[in-house]
Design an enzyme around this catalytic site. Sequence first.
Site, PDB file in Angstrom:
ATOM      1  N   ASN A   9      32.849   5.767 -27.118  1.00 47.98           N
ATOM      2  CA  ASN A   9      34.059   5.415 -27.436  1.00 47.98           C
ATOM      3  C   ASN A   9      34.370   4.423 -28.387  1.00 47.98           C
ATOM      4  OD1 ASN A   9      36.529   4.050 -26.963  1.00 47.98           O
ATOM      5  ND2 ASN A   9      37.070   5.391 -25.034  1.00 47.98           N
ATOM      6  N   ASP A  11      37.209   3.103 -29.643  1.00 49.00           N
ATOM      7  CA  ASP A  11      38.663   2.368 -29.574  1.00 49.00           C
ATOM      8  C   ASP A  11      38.614   0.808 -30.102  1.00 49.00           C
ATOM      9  OD1 ASP A  11      39.571   4.902 -28.542  1.00 49.00           O
ATOM     10  OD2 ASP A  11      39.801   3.740 -26.617  1.00 49.00           O
ATOM     11  N   HIS A  12      37.469   0.137 -29.366  1.00 50.72           N
ATOM     12  CA  HIS A  12      37.641  -1.293 -29.699  1.00 50.72           C
ATOM     13  C   HIS A  12      37.033  -1.582 -30.901  1.00 50.72           C
ATOM     14  CE1 HIS A  12      39.391  -1.589 -25.939  1.00 50.72           C
ATOM     15  NE2 HIS A  12      38.247  -1.008 -25.376  1.00 50.72           N
ATOM     16  N   ARG A  20      43.285  -8.289 -37.416  1.00 53.54           N
ATOM     17  CA  ARG A  20      43.613  -8.656 -38.630  1.00 53.54           C
ATOM     18  C   ARG A  20      44.680  -7.831 -39.518  1.00 53.54           C
ATOM     19  NH1 ARG A  20      40.758 -12.997 -41.019  1.00 53.54           N
ATOM     20  NH2 ARG A  20      40.891 -14.642 -39.193  1.00 53.54           N
ATOM     21  N   HIS A  45      40.839   7.150 -27.709  1.00 50.64           N
ATOM     22  CA  HIS A  45      42.015   7.245 -26.916  1.00 50.64           C
ATOM     23  C   HIS A  45      43.484   6.728 -27.970  1.00 50.64           C
ATOM     24  CE1 HIS A  45      44.331   5.704 -23.015  1.00 50.64           C
ATOM     25  NE2 HIS A  45      45.137   6.424 -23.690  1.00 50.64           N
ATOM     26  N   ARG A  47      46.743   5.537 -27.804  1.00 54.26           N
ATOM     27  CA  ARG A  47      47.841   5.072 -26.619  1.00 54.26           C
ATOM     28  C   ARG A  47      49.114   5.169 -27.191  1.00 54.26           C
ATOM     29  NH1 ARG A  47      45.106   1.971 -22.530  1.00 54.26           N
ATOM     30  NH2 ARG A  47      46.956   1.489 -21.699  1.00 54.26           N
ATOM     31  N   ARG A  51      47.906   0.576 -29.766  1.00 52.36           N
ATOM     32  CA  ARG A  51      47.173  -0.893 -29.916  1.00 52.36           C
ATOM     33  C   ARG A  51      45.849  -0.815 -30.537  1.00 52.36           C
ATOM     34  NH1 ARG A  51      46.190  -1.910 -23.545  1.00 52.36           N
ATOM     35  NH2 ARG A  51      48.303  -1.448 -23.311  1.00 52.36           N
ATOM     36  N   HIS A  52      45.123   0.280 -30.370  1.00 55.67           N
ATOM     37  CA  HIS A  52      43.909   0.248 -31.022  1.00 55.67           C
ATOM     38  C   HIS A  52      43.749   1.472 -31.978  1.00 55.67           C
ATOM     39  CE1 HIS A  52      42.738   2.562 -27.457  1.00 55.67           C
ATOM     40  NE2 HIS A  52      42.713   1.536 -26.665  1.00 55.67           N
ATOM     41  N   GLU A  72      41.269  11.079 -25.979  1.00 48.97           N
ATOM     42  CA  GLU A  72      41.886  10.849 -24.654  1.00 48.97           C
ATOM     43  C   GLU A  72      43.474  10.398 -25.031  1.00 48.97           C
ATOM     44  OE1 GLU A  72      40.315   7.287 -23.148  1.00 48.97           O
ATOM     45  OE2 GLU A  72      38.194   8.178 -23.096  1.00 48.97           O
ATOM     46  N   THR A 103      42.441   1.261 -19.086  1.00 46.11           N
ATOM     47  CA  THR A 103      42.961   2.541 -18.136  1.00 46.11           C
ATOM     48  C   THR A 103      42.363   1.993 -16.673  1.00 46.11           C
ATOM     49  OG1 THR A 103      42.389   3.913 -20.063  1.00 46.11           O
ATOM     50  CG2 THR A 103      43.102   4.920 -17.789  1.00 46.11           C
ATOM     51  N   GLU A 153      36.727  13.999 -15.399  1.00 44.03           N
ATOM     52  CA  GLU A 153      35.880  12.835 -15.884  1.00 44.03           C
ATOM     53  C   GLU A 153      35.910  11.680 -14.573  1.00 44.03           C
ATOM     54  OE1 GLU A 153      35.599  11.168 -19.670  1.00 44.03           O
ATOM     55  OE2 GLU A 153      35.333   9.073 -18.947  1.00 44.03           O
ATOM     56  N   HIS A 192      33.507   4.568 -17.521  1.00 49.29           N
ATOM     57  CA  HIS A 192      34.747   3.318 -17.353  1.00 49.29           C
ATOM     58  C   HIS A 192      33.546   2.175 -16.991  1.00 49.29           C
ATOM     59  CE1 HIS A 192      37.990   0.610 -17.324  1.00 49.29           C
ATOM     60  NE2 HIS A 192      38.616   1.552 -18.027  1.00 49.29           N
ATOM     61  N   GLY A 214      32.375   2.925 -23.919  1.00 51.34           N
ATOM     62  CA  GLY A 214      32.835   2.227 -25.136  1.00 51.34           C
ATOM     63  C   GLY A 214      32.999   0.808 -24.885  1.00 51.34           C
ATOM     64  N   HIS A 215      33.674  -0.007 -24.293  1.00 51.03           N
ATOM     65  CA  HIS A 215      33.619  -1.223 -24.389  1.00 51.03           C
ATOM     66  C   HIS A 215      32.391  -2.284 -24.614  1.00 51.03           C
ATOM     67  CE1 HIS A 215      34.651  -5.583 -23.231  1.00 51.03           C
ATOM     68  NE2 HIS A 215      35.590  -5.519 -23.867  1.00 51.03           N
TER      69      HIS A 215
HETATM   70  N1  PXP Z   1      36.432   7.207 -19.971  1.00 54.02           N
HETATM   71  C1  PXP Z   1      37.810   6.999 -20.053  1.00 54.02           C
HETATM   72  C2  PXP Z   1      38.694   8.402 -19.715  1.00 54.02           C
HETATM   73  C3  PXP Z   1      38.467   6.049 -20.555  1.00 54.02           C
HETATM   74  O1  PXP Z   1      39.817   5.911 -20.508  1.00 54.02           O
HETATM   75  C4  PXP Z   1      37.693   4.923 -20.858  1.00 54.02           C
HETATM   76  C5  PXP Z   1      38.376   3.705 -21.477  1.00 54.02           C
HETATM   77  O2  PXP Z   1      38.868   3.873 -22.325  1.00 54.02           O
HETATM   78  C6  PXP Z   1      36.230   5.080 -20.975  1.00 54.02           C
HETATM   79  C7  PXP Z   1      35.815   6.488 -20.497  1.00 54.02           C
HETATM   80  C8  PXP Z   1      35.108   3.937 -21.417  1.00 54.02           C
HETATM   81  O3  PXP Z   1      35.263   2.964 -20.513  1.00 54.02           O
HETATM   82  P1  PXP Z   1      34.710   1.646 -21.150  1.00 54.02           P
HETATM   83  O4  PXP Z   1      35.507   1.267 -22.579  1.00 54.02           O
HETATM   84  O5  PXP Z   1      34.794   0.467 -20.175  1.00 54.02           O
HETATM   85  O6  PXP Z   1      33.140   2.100 -21.530  1.00 54.02           O
END
Ligand code: PXP
Length: 245
Positions: A9, A11-12, A20, A45, A47, A51-52, A72, A103, A153, A192, A214-215
């Site tokens: 993932n 996103d971040h 920035r 994702h 959103r 936001r990202h 997502e 989430t 999931e 997650h 992701g994170h």
């Molecule tokens: N799966 C889903 C459906 C999510 O919404 C997220 C977070 O956006 C993740 C996995 C990944 O979670 P994390 O960023 O905590 O690894």
Amino acid sequence: MNYLRLGVNIDHVATVRNARGGESPDPIKAALIAQNAGADGITAHLREDRRHIKDKDIERLMAEIELPLNFEMAATNEMKDIALRLKPNAVCIVPEKRMEITTEGGLDLISQFDRLKSICHQLNDNGLRISLFIEPDLRQIETAARLEVPVIELHTGTYSELRADNKKNELKRIQRAVDYANELGIECHAGHGLNYENVGQIASIKKITELNIGHFLIGEAIFLGLTNAIDKMKRIMAESRKIEV
Ligand code: PXP
């Protein structure tokens, strides 16, 4: 059956870029690096508040990345229309609250049954592979079966937040959920809050076919580089897969 896919993932990467307001770091560059590092898919994702990840990012991921895209989205008409237009490989429907940091919890399929049924049917009729992001709860899984989705999931947030000595019951709940989903013919993914320390026990549940992370990986990339961070995660996943549960 035994191979465990890793969806990265990104996103971040976009969160840092947006801090920035410019073009860098580019989440599509991260997706390319993830692709070369052995990721099995890219997850992003879009959103409601952008936001990202932004619309342009999703379009570029579709055009520039060969790996399957797991898109997502919240169960809204706006997102459904974007999914129908772009036709990603998979759509993961997630709950979304404006004020949440990430989430929080899974979708409640029971209270939103009619709305989800309509959205799932439209996505399904257009050939999109749907997954629903839910808690490892048997009633939710039974409802997912009634929604006729091929994939769920399981939200591993509760599991990952518990201290190591308190994880046992939640892990059992996840194992039961995976078994039940399999009995109903539903493929199981999970994600997650997963990191190098807690991923092993989830990865060792053989009937789970994909993890979305992701994170932690994006954070770890600051120290190791994204290629090394992914490589290490894949190695831990593969090693854990050999453990019998
Ligand atoms: N799966 C889903 C459906 C999510 O919404 C997220 C977070 O956006 C993740 C996995 C990944 O979670 P994390 O960023 O905590 O690894």
